[in-house]
Design a protein around this motif. Structure first.
Motif, PDB file in Angstrom:
ATOM      1  N   VAL A   5       0.845  -1.186   0.000  1.00 31.31           N
ATOM      2  CA  VAL A   5       0.000   0.000   0.000  1.00 31.31           C
ATOM      3  C   VAL A   5       0.879   1.235   0.000  1.00 31.31           C
ATOM      4  CG1 VAL A   5      -1.823   1.235   1.178  1.00 31.31           C
ATOM      5  CG2 VAL A   5      -1.774  -1.278   1.248  1.00 31.31           C
ATOM      6  N   GLU A   6       0.835   1.975  -1.100  1.00 31.34           N
ATOM      7  CA  GLU A   6       1.592   3.219  -1.209  1.00 31.34           C
ATOM      8  C   GLU A   6       0.676   4.384  -0.846  1.00 31.34           C
ATOM      9  OE1 GLU A   6       3.028   0.467  -4.611  1.00 31.34           O
ATOM     10  OE2 GLU A   6       1.099   1.090  -3.779  1.00 31.34           O
ATOM     11  N   SER A   7       1.247   5.387  -0.221  1.00 30.25           N
ATOM     12  CA  SER A   7       0.472   6.568   0.155  1.00 30.25           C
ATOM     13  C   SER A   7       1.390   7.771   0.247  1.00 30.25           C
ATOM     14  CB  SER A   7      -0.237   6.340   1.493  1.00 30.25           C
ATOM     15  OG  SER A   7       0.707   6.127   2.521  1.00 30.25           O
ATOM     16  N   GLY A   8       0.787   8.934   0.409  1.00 34.81           N
ATOM     17  CA  GLY A   8       1.569  10.148   0.612  1.00 34.81           C
ATOM     18  C   GLY A   8       1.672  11.050  -0.597  1.00 34.81           C
ATOM     19  N   GLY A   9       1.165  10.616  -1.728  1.00 35.62           N
ATOM     20  CA  GLY A   9       1.221  11.449  -2.915  1.00 35.62           C
ATOM     21  C   GLY A   9       0.231  12.596  -2.832  1.00 35.62           C
ATOM     22  N   GLY A  10       0.225  13.428  -3.854  1.00 34.55           N
ATOM     23  CA  GLY A  10      -0.693  14.546  -3.892  1.00 34.55           C
ATOM     24  C   GLY A  10      -0.268  15.580  -4.897  1.00 34.55           C
ATOM     25  N   LEU A  11      -0.930  16.710  -4.845  1.00 38.36           N
ATOM     26  CA  LEU A  11      -0.616  17.844  -5.713  1.00 38.36           C
ATOM     27  C   LEU A  11       0.292  18.800  -4.946  1.00 38.36           C
ATOM     28  CD1 LEU A  11      -1.055  19.606  -8.241  1.00 38.36           C
ATOM     29  CD2 LEU A  11      -3.115  20.505  -7.124  1.00 38.36           C
ATOM     30  N   VAL A  12       1.405  19.124  -5.532  1.00 38.97           N
ATOM     31  CA  VAL A  12       2.361  20.007  -4.875  1.00 38.97           C
ATOM     32  C   VAL A  12       2.933  20.971  -5.908  1.00 38.97           C
ATOM     33  CG1 VAL A  12       4.264  18.381  -5.205  1.00 38.97           C
ATOM     34  CG2 VAL A  12       4.372  20.034  -3.344  1.00 38.97           C
ATOM     35  N   GLN A  13       3.269  22.153  -5.461  1.00 44.11           N
ATOM     36  CA  GLN A  13       3.859  23.142  -6.352  1.00 44.11           C
ATOM     37  C   GLN A  13       5.328  22.825  -6.612  1.00 44.11           C
ATOM     38  OE1 GLN A  13       3.173  27.022  -4.652  1.00 44.11           O
ATOM     39  NE2 GLN A  13       1.086  27.119  -5.452  1.00 44.11           N
ATOM     40  N   PRO A  14       5.859  23.261  -7.737  1.00 42.96           N
ATOM     41  CA  PRO A  14       7.294  23.079  -7.983  1.00 42.96           C
ATOM     42  C   PRO A  14       8.105  23.632  -6.811  1.00 42.96           C
ATOM     43  CG  PRO A  14       6.214  23.825  -9.968  1.00 42.96           C
ATOM     44  CD  PRO A  14       5.179  23.895  -8.888  1.00 42.96           C
ATOM     45  N   GLY A  15       9.098  22.879  -6.419  1.00 40.21           N
ATOM     46  CA  GLY A  15       9.909  23.251  -5.275  1.00 40.21           C
ATOM     47  C   GLY A  15       9.417  22.680  -3.971  1.00 40.21           C
ATOM     48  N   GLY A  16       8.250  22.078  -3.982  1.00 44.99           N
ATOM     49  CA  GLY A  16       7.685  21.518  -2.766  1.00 44.99           C
ATOM     50  C   GLY A  16       8.250  20.161  -2.414  1.00 44.99           C
ATOM     51  N   SER A  17       7.718  19.591  -1.333  1.00 47.59           N
ATOM     52  CA  SER A  17       8.204  18.308  -0.820  1.00 47.59           C
ATOM     53  C   SER A  17       7.037  17.371  -0.554  1.00 47.59           C
ATOM     54  CB  SER A  17       8.971  18.522   0.492  1.00 47.59           C
ATOM     55  OG  SER A  17      10.060  19.377   0.307  1.00 47.59           O
ATOM     56  N   LEU A  18       7.340  16.085  -0.615  1.00 47.88           N
ATOM     57  CA  LEU A  18       6.374  15.056  -0.253  1.00 47.88           C
ATOM     58  C   LEU A  18       7.125  13.889   0.365  1.00 47.88           C
ATOM     59  CD1 LEU A  18       4.004  14.760  -3.367  1.00 47.88           C
ATOM     60  CD2 LEU A  18       3.355  15.561  -1.089  1.00 47.88           C
ATOM     61  N   ARG A  19       6.471  13.169   1.260  1.00 44.10           N
ATOM     62  CA  ARG A  19       7.026  11.921   1.763  1.00 44.10           C
ATOM     63  C   ARG A  19       6.070  10.792   1.402  1.00 44.10           C
ATOM     64  NH1 ARG A  19       8.583   9.749   7.831  1.00 44.10           N
ATOM     65  NH2 ARG A  19       6.320   9.591   8.013  1.00 44.10           N
ATOM     66  N   LEU A  20       6.550   9.911   0.578  1.00 50.10           N
ATOM     67  CA  LEU A  20       5.779   8.743   0.184  1.00 50.10           C
ATOM     68  C   LEU A  20       6.052   7.606   1.156  1.00 50.10           C
ATOM     69  CD1 LEU A  20       6.414   8.806  -3.674  1.00 50.10           C
ATOM     70  CD2 LEU A  20       4.783  10.144  -2.309  1.00 50.10           C
ATOM     71  N   SER A  21       5.020   6.809   1.406  1.00 50.60           N
ATOM     72  CA  SER A  21       5.154   5.654   2.289  1.00 50.60           C
ATOM     73  C   SER A  21       4.707   4.396   1.568  1.00 50.60           C
ATOM     74  CB  SER A  21       4.301   5.840   3.548  1.00 50.60           C
ATOM     75  OG  SER A  21       4.702   6.965   4.282  1.00 50.60           O
ATOM     76  N   CYS A  22       5.309   3.294   1.953  1.00 42.19           N
ATOM     77  CA  CYS A  22       4.960   1.988   1.390  1.00 42.19           C
ATOM     78  C   CYS A  22       4.850   1.018   2.556  1.00 42.19           C
ATOM     79  CB  CYS A  22       6.029   1.545   0.419  1.00 42.19           C
ATOM     80  SG  CYS A  22       5.943  -0.186  -0.079  1.00 42.19           S
ATOM     81  N   LYS A  65      18.466  12.162  -7.793  1.00 41.66           N
ATOM     82  CA  LYS A  65      19.591  12.146  -6.856  1.00 41.66           C
ATOM     83  C   LYS A  65      19.761  13.520  -6.244  1.00 41.66           C
ATOM     84  CE  LYS A  65      24.314  10.428  -6.644  1.00 41.66           C
ATOM     85  NZ  LYS A  65      25.454   9.908  -7.422  1.00 41.66           N
ATOM     86  N   ASP A  66      20.077  13.579  -4.973  1.00 38.29           N
ATOM     87  CA  ASP A  66      20.264  14.815  -4.210  1.00 38.29           C
ATOM     88  C   ASP A  66      18.952  15.530  -3.916  1.00 38.29           C
ATOM     89  OD1 ASP A  66      23.229  15.509  -6.151  1.00 38.29           O
ATOM     90  OD2 ASP A  66      23.054  14.436  -4.251  1.00 38.29           O
ATOM     91  N   ARG A  67      17.848  14.968  -4.358  1.00 36.70           N
ATOM     92  CA  ARG A  67      16.537  15.559  -4.040  1.00 36.70           C
ATOM     93  C   ARG A  67      15.643  14.574  -3.310  1.00 36.70           C
ATOM     94  NH1 ARG A  67      13.099  16.749  -7.823  1.00 36.70           N
ATOM     95  NH2 ARG A  67      13.911  15.385  -9.466  1.00 36.70           N
ATOM     96  N   SER A  68      16.177  13.403  -2.993  1.00 37.52           N
ATOM     97  CA  SER A  68      15.341  12.377  -2.367  1.00 37.52           C
ATOM     98  C   SER A  68      16.126  11.573  -1.345  1.00 37.52           C
ATOM     99  CB  SER A  68      14.794  11.412  -3.435  1.00 37.52           C
ATOM    100  OG  SER A  68      13.969  12.069  -4.354  1.00 37.52           O
ATOM    101  N   ILE A  69      15.400  11.027  -0.391  1.00 41.77           N
ATOM    102  CA  ILE A  69      15.991  10.131   0.595  1.00 41.77           C
ATOM    103  C   ILE A  69      15.062   8.940   0.769  1.00 41.77           C
ATOM    104  CG2 ILE A  69      16.749   9.821   2.968  1.00 41.77           C
ATOM    105  CD1 ILE A  69      17.262  12.832   3.079  1.00 41.77           C
ATOM    106  N   MET A  82      10.875  13.250  -0.819  1.00 41.57           N
ATOM    107  CA  MET A  82      11.261  13.951  -2.035  1.00 41.57           C
ATOM    108  C   MET A  82      11.223  15.455  -1.793  1.00 41.57           C
ATOM    109  SD  MET A  82       9.145  11.622  -4.769  1.00 41.57           S
ATOM    110  CE  MET A  82      10.030  12.304  -6.162  1.00 41.57           C
ATOM    111  N   TYR A  83      12.259  16.138  -2.232  1.00 46.20           N
ATOM    112  CA  TYR A  83      12.388  17.579  -2.061  1.00 46.20           C
ATOM    113  C   TYR A  83      12.508  18.253  -3.431  1.00 46.20           C
ATOM    114  CZ  TYR A  83      14.079  15.968   2.530  1.00 46.20           C
ATOM    115  OH  TYR A  83      14.212  15.350   3.747  1.00 46.20           O
ATOM    116  N   SER A  84      12.365  19.578  -3.431  1.00 50.04           N
ATOM    117  CA  SER A  84      12.579  20.367  -4.653  1.00 50.04           C
ATOM    118  C   SER A  84      11.916  19.710  -5.853  1.00 50.04           C
ATOM    119  CB  SER A  84      14.092  20.528  -4.898  1.00 50.04           C
ATOM    120  OG  SER A  84      14.709  21.159  -3.805  1.00 50.04           O
ATOM    121  N   LEU A  85      10.669  19.371  -5.690  1.00 48.90           N
ATOM    122  CA  LEU A  85       9.962  18.639  -6.736  1.00 48.90           C
ATOM    123  C   LEU A  85       9.816  19.472  -7.993  1.00 48.90           C
ATOM    124  CD1 LEU A  85       7.398  16.854  -4.456  1.00 48.90           C
ATOM    125  CD2 LEU A  85       8.906  15.704  -6.071  1.00 48.90           C
TER     126      LEU A  85
END
Length: 119
Positions: A5-22, A65-69, A82-85
């Protein structure tokens, strides 16, 4: 019933961040390497990142690379921070075990989580 089950996505502005979970349901992936892949509209699956069983070894596609962990915890959950989307990060993101889970003889994928990067 086994599920990813993946979750955490959504609509974000450029430069925004999200954390996805599995998260796993009905089984454990604590002994598996885990992978995140994504599928942009009209394109095939693209490998994004993977992590070993301990979390000590991680790898990233050049595109993020360098925008995600990627990380994992003892609760049988894998994360992708994810950062700096960018708009080109727009895709459905999926997680899976390495090798790909098989259920009833077929490759299994969860429903994914939609990430949309747009102003």
């Amino acid at each position: 019933q086994v599920q990813l089950v993946e979750s955490g996505g959504g609509l974000v502005q450029p430069g925004g961040s999200l954390r996805l979970s599995c998260a796993a349901s009905g089984f454990t992936f604590k002994g598996d390497w885990m992978i995140w892949v994504r599928q942009a509209p009209g394109k095939g699956l693209e490998w994004v990142s993977h992590i070993d069983t301990s979390g000590g070894s991680t790898h990233y596609a050049d595109s993020i690379k360098d925008r995600s962990i990627i990380s994992r915890d003892n609760a049988n959950i894998v994360y992708l921070q994810m950062y700096s989307l960018k708009p080109e990060d727009t895709a459905v993101y999926y997680c899976n075990t390495v090798p790909t889970m098989r259920v009833n003889g077929y490759d299994y994928w969860g429903q994914g989580t939609q990430v949309t990067v747009s102003s």
